[in-house]
Design an enzyme around this catalytic site. Sequence first.
Site, PDB file in Angstrom:
ATOM      1  N   ARG A 185      26.970 -14.792  22.386  1.00  0.00           N
ATOM      2  CA  ARG A 185      26.824 -16.195  22.018  1.00  0.00           C
ATOM      3  C   ARG A 185      27.956 -17.020  22.603  1.00  0.00           C
ATOM      4  NH1 ARG A 185      25.342 -19.065  16.841  1.00  0.00           N
ATOM      5  NH2 ARG A 185      25.781 -21.231  17.336  1.00  0.00           N
ATOM      6  N   ARG A 219      20.951 -21.101  22.182  1.00  0.00           N
ATOM      7  CA  ARG A 219      21.802 -19.946  21.956  1.00  0.00           C
ATOM      8  C   ARG A 219      21.012 -18.650  22.067  1.00  0.00           C
ATOM      9  NH1 ARG A 219      22.138 -21.850  16.608  1.00  0.00           N
ATOM     10  NH2 ARG A 219      23.026 -23.670  17.586  1.00  0.00           N
ATOM     11  N   ASP A 247      21.884 -16.670  16.723  1.00  0.00           N
ATOM     12  CA  ASP A 247      22.580 -17.387  15.657  1.00  0.00           C
ATOM     13  C   ASP A 247      22.322 -16.601  14.384  1.00  0.00           C
ATOM     14  OD1 ASP A 247      23.784 -19.579  14.229  1.00  0.00           O
ATOM     15  OD2 ASP A 247      21.792 -20.421  13.856  1.00  0.00           O
ATOM     16  N   ASP A 298      22.978 -17.035  10.365  1.00  0.00           N
ATOM     17  CA  ASP A 298      23.456 -17.922   9.305  1.00  0.00           C
ATOM     18  C   ASP A 298      23.299 -17.240   7.952  1.00  0.00           C
ATOM     19  OD1 ASP A 298      24.048 -19.984  11.078  1.00  0.00           O
ATOM     20  OD2 ASP A 298      22.079 -20.911  10.854  1.00  0.00           O
TER      21      ASP A 298
END
Length: 176
Positions: free
Chosen positions: A91, A100, A103, A105
């Site tokens: 990344r 990207r 990711d 989260d």
Amino acid sequence: LLAQGERELAVALGANLSGPLGDREDYIRAATLMASDRLGRLLRASHIYETDPIGPGQQRRYLNQVLLLAATETPEHLLERAFEIENELGRVREKRWGPRTIDLDLLLYGDCQRSTSELTLPHPRLHERAFVLMPLLELLPQWRHPVLGKTVRVLAAEQGSAGVRRFQTVDDAPEG
Ligand code: PH2
Ligand code: MG
Ligand code: MG
């Protein structure tokens, strides 16, 4: 089922670029393996969805998936490990909400509430994003947002499913 000391951790995965490892799906699958090795014990994974990009400029569609893990570490540790996985998967952080390879989260961690400059739990935009709510609905429809007081089922219904569709993968293909 959770063992003593474990809490439910939901992690959102998103990918919309290809890289040296392969295409979007390869990054999602690699992140799933690394998350179940380093963040916690994998309980369940949602289907993978293909979703319209939210963010600036022209971007490719994303693949999104949510994982449900049983974790024991502090939220700050888990965040650090999530960043490590992102970095190892190549990344590069450019513009906010830009394209990207991967990711990760942290969406929610049991009933944990946090609001620091580093980390907000539950994730501050969880309830606004159909690309998170649709896969989360598969895993935790009854989970109640501690700030908004609404379940995932209600939040998902409010948000709708526009721009979010099941992604056909090899695993899903009908047999024979
Ligand atoms: N992630 C973003 C910004 N926009 N759009 C989609 N469809 N899926 C994402 O995962 C996503 C996004 C910031 O993390
Ligand atoms: Mg994100
Ligand atoms: Mg992120």
